[in-house]
Design a protein around this motif. Structure first.
Motif, mmCIF file in Angstrom:
data_model
loop_
_atom_site.group_PDB
_atom_site.id
_atom_site.type_symbol
_atom_site.label_atom_id
_atom_site.label_comp_id
_atom_site.label_asym_id
_atom_site.label_seq_id
_atom_site.Cartn_x
_atom_site.Cartn_y
_atom_site.Cartn_z
ATOM 1 N N GLY A 1 17.094 -121.380 61.778
ATOM 2 C CA GLY A 1 15.857 -121.072 61.261
ATOM 3 C C GLY A 1 14.983 -120.245 61.693
ATOM 4 N N TRP A 2 14.021 -119.755 60.751
ATOM 5 C CA TRP A 2 12.733 -118.879 61.279
ATOM 6 C C TRP A 2 11.657 -119.476 60.450
ATOM 7 C CZ3 TRP A 2 10.200 -115.944 57.729
ATOM 8 C CH2 TRP A 2 9.037 -115.248 58.198
ATOM 9 N N MET A 3 10.651 -119.535 61.420
ATOM 10 C CA MET A 3 9.246 -119.946 60.871
ATOM 11 C C MET A 3 8.352 -119.034 61.315
ATOM 12 S SD MET A 3 7.877 -123.980 60.694
ATOM 13 C CE MET A 3 7.590 -124.158 62.562
ATOM 14 N N ASP B 1 0.817 -113.221 64.808
ATOM 15 C CA ASP B 1 1.887 -113.004 65.812
ATOM 16 C C ASP B 1 2.397 -114.192 66.549
ATOM 17 O OD1 ASP B 1 3.861 -111.763 67.471
ATOM 18 O OD2 ASP B 1 2.295 -111.049 68.786
ATOM 19 N N HIS B 2 2.903 -115.129 65.697
ATOM 20 C CA HIS B 2 3.137 -116.573 66.082
ATOM 21 C C HIS B 2 4.425 -116.871 65.280
ATOM 22 C CE1 HIS B 2 1.554 -120.937 67.545
ATOM 23 N NE2 HIS B 2 3.045 -120.541 67.729
ATOM 24 N N TYR B 3 5.414 -117.205 65.908
ATOM 25 C CA TYR B 3 6.913 -117.701 65.212
ATOM 26 C C TYR B 3 7.803 -118.377 66.007
ATOM 27 C CZ TYR B 3 8.897 -113.684 67.622
ATOM 28 O OH TYR B 3 9.503 -112.805 68.576
ATOM 29 N N TRP B 4 8.607 -119.089 65.092
ATOM 30 C CA TRP B 4 9.907 -119.926 65.788
ATOM 31 C C TRP B 4 11.262 -119.455 65.468
ATOM 32 C CZ3 TRP B 4 5.022 -121.419 64.266
ATOM 33 C CH2 TRP B 4 3.977 -122.173 64.825
ATOM 34 N N LEU B 5 12.179 -119.497 66.436
ATOM 35 C CA LEU B 5 13.366 -119.365 65.979
ATOM 36 C C LEU B 5 14.314 -120.744 66.080
ATOM 37 C CD1 LEU B 5 14.009 -115.834 67.325
ATOM 38 C CD2 LEU B 5 13.646 -116.432 64.930
ATOM 39 N N ALA C 1 5.054 -120.591 56.987
ATOM 40 C CA ALA C 1 6.535 -120.118 55.872
ATOM 41 C C ALA C 1 7.564 -120.022 56.847
ATOM 42 C CB ALA C 1 6.436 -118.899 55.356
ATOM 43 N N TYR C 2 8.859 -120.643 56.144
ATOM 44 C CA TYR C 2 10.184 -120.563 56.858
ATOM 45 C C TYR C 2 11.318 -120.310 55.833
ATOM 46 C CZ TYR C 2 10.092 -125.359 54.887
ATOM 47 O OH TYR C 2 10.223 -126.260 53.845
ATOM 48 N N LEU C 3 12.521 -120.105 56.607
ATOM 49 C CA LEU C 3 13.815 -119.678 55.963
ATOM 50 C C LEU C 3 14.682 -120.403 56.773
ATOM 51 C CD1 LEU C 3 13.441 -115.914 54.991
ATOM 52 C CD2 LEU C 3 13.591 -117.855 53.505
#
Length: 382
Positions: free
Chosen positions: A59-61, A71-75, A259-261
């Protein structure tokens, strides 16, 4: 995974959190119910849900604020029972902005066997910032789903040098009272937090939520936090290969979006329900075991006996078939297998739970032994 080990470890961490009596927000920005969330967000919301089997995948968000990608995301790297989450953002300092990395390790599983007490899960996560592993925060979670129409959740946060906080969650799927197969289509949730504010413990006002999946694979929902007077709207589209969606948070003068995939997440059903209903032939091989031991080692590689089937994989398959409305029922096509009496009892318990969804279990044999005949006669609809 050893269920007793998870339970014992959970109790140890629980005790440690209470003894140190050390609150800070464990997760900021994620307002999902701890009783109903079992997708890729599970390691951050309620790690116990990792054991349910819907969280596996990548997952990616990403955070969107003021219509700009921040510039802030999650894996997310999730398996059914184990997860690692990497979060990267920027924080202000006296001299400017500094990158920050946040790491989360989480695990969750069914606490007892399906035969003794089914659908009770426990989990544990540990979160730390940058390289300060010794200054991390624990979250202990529990999830109980006594029936298709109800879920109960609990989490205990015990951060580093801060007071613990508690959260209780309830999920109800009213359509499950009428037709268990359609329980997933409508879901209500309520979450309560108990923690410190201004030095004293208090019960915060609840967060109320609703999720719908009137069309399989199309999920629309939202919630409202009565304490902070903030709301969230969510929309996602999913297939058996993955999902795409967003959570839009509305605060007074401070709106933002996640937003996520995801890939290979099994939570969502086929897009618009276009897959035909079918029977699922349970892949039972010649021998059912609790642990698949390797047949031999080949250098650094381990070769496993492909004639064995692990009980945990069978249980996972049965539960996914139970939750999938495109599965009409289970069928055993000439599945002669050997197993201990205890393992057959556990498998029977899981099949009984499957039949509670209203779906039948059928056995077909060209030739059958006594053990298979007794097993089939004790559970089969036909």
């Amino acid at each position: 995974m050893n269920f007793r080990f998870i339970l014992i470890l959970t109790l140890i961490i629980l005790s440690a959190g209470l003894l140190t009596a050390q609150t800070s927000d464990y997760i900021s920005g994620l307002d999902h119910s701890i009783a109903t969330t079992d997708n890729f967000l599970s390691p951050l919301v309620n790690p116990a849900a990792l054991g349910y089997g819907n969280a596996g995948g990548l997952g990616w968000m990403h955070l969107i604020k003021k219509e700009k990608w921040q510039d802030h995301y999650w894996l997310y790297l999730n398996t059914d029972g184990l997860s690692y989450v990497y979060e990267k953002d920027e924080v202000p300092t006296l001299t400017g902005w500094k990158d920050r990395s946040v790491h989360t390790l989480a695990t969750g599983s069914e606490t007892f066997t399906a035969f003794k007490l089914p659908n009770l899960y426990t989990g544990l996560s540990y979160k730390w910032i940058n390289n300060k592993f010794n200054e991390g925060s624990f979250r202990t979670g529990a999830l109980y789903r006594p029936a298709q129409f109800a879920s109960l959740g609990f989490t205990l946060d015990h951060p580093y040098k801060a007071a613990p906080s508690y959260q209780f969650g309830l999920g109800l799927r009213p359509l499950g009272f009428v037709c268990q197969e359609n329980a997933y289509r409508l879901e209500f949730s309520a979450d309560l937090k108990y923690g410190k504010e201004d030095g004293d413990y208090t019960m915060f006002k609840p967060t109320l939520g609703v999720n719908t999946q009137l069309l399989p694979g199309v999920m629309i929902g939202g919630n409202y936090n009565l304490e902070t007077e903030t709301s969230m709207l969510s929309l996602s589209l999913g297939s058996k290969k993955g999902t795409a969606g967003s959570d839009y948070h509305m605060e007074d003068g401070n709106n933002y979006e996640f937003a996520y995939l995801t890939a290979n997440v099994k939570e969502f059903l086929p897009f618009l329900g276009i897959t035909k209903k079918q029977w699922y032939d349970l892949p039972v091989k010649s021998s059912v075991v609790t642990y698949k031991a390797p047949s031999f080692d080949f250098g650094p590689f381990r070769v496993f006996d492909n004639k064995q089937t692990g009980l945990e994989s069978l249980v996972s398959d049965i539960r996914k078939a139970k939750a999938d409305p495109n599965v009409s029922g289970l069928i055993f096509m000439n599945r002669n297998f050997s197993a201990s009496y205890a393992l057959r009892q556990e498998l029977l318990g899981e099949l009984k739970s499957f039949k509670e969804s209203g779906k039948p279990v059928i056995f077909y044999y060209d030739g059958i032994g006594n053990a298979e005949y007794a097993f089939a006669a004790s559970i089969a609809d036909k």
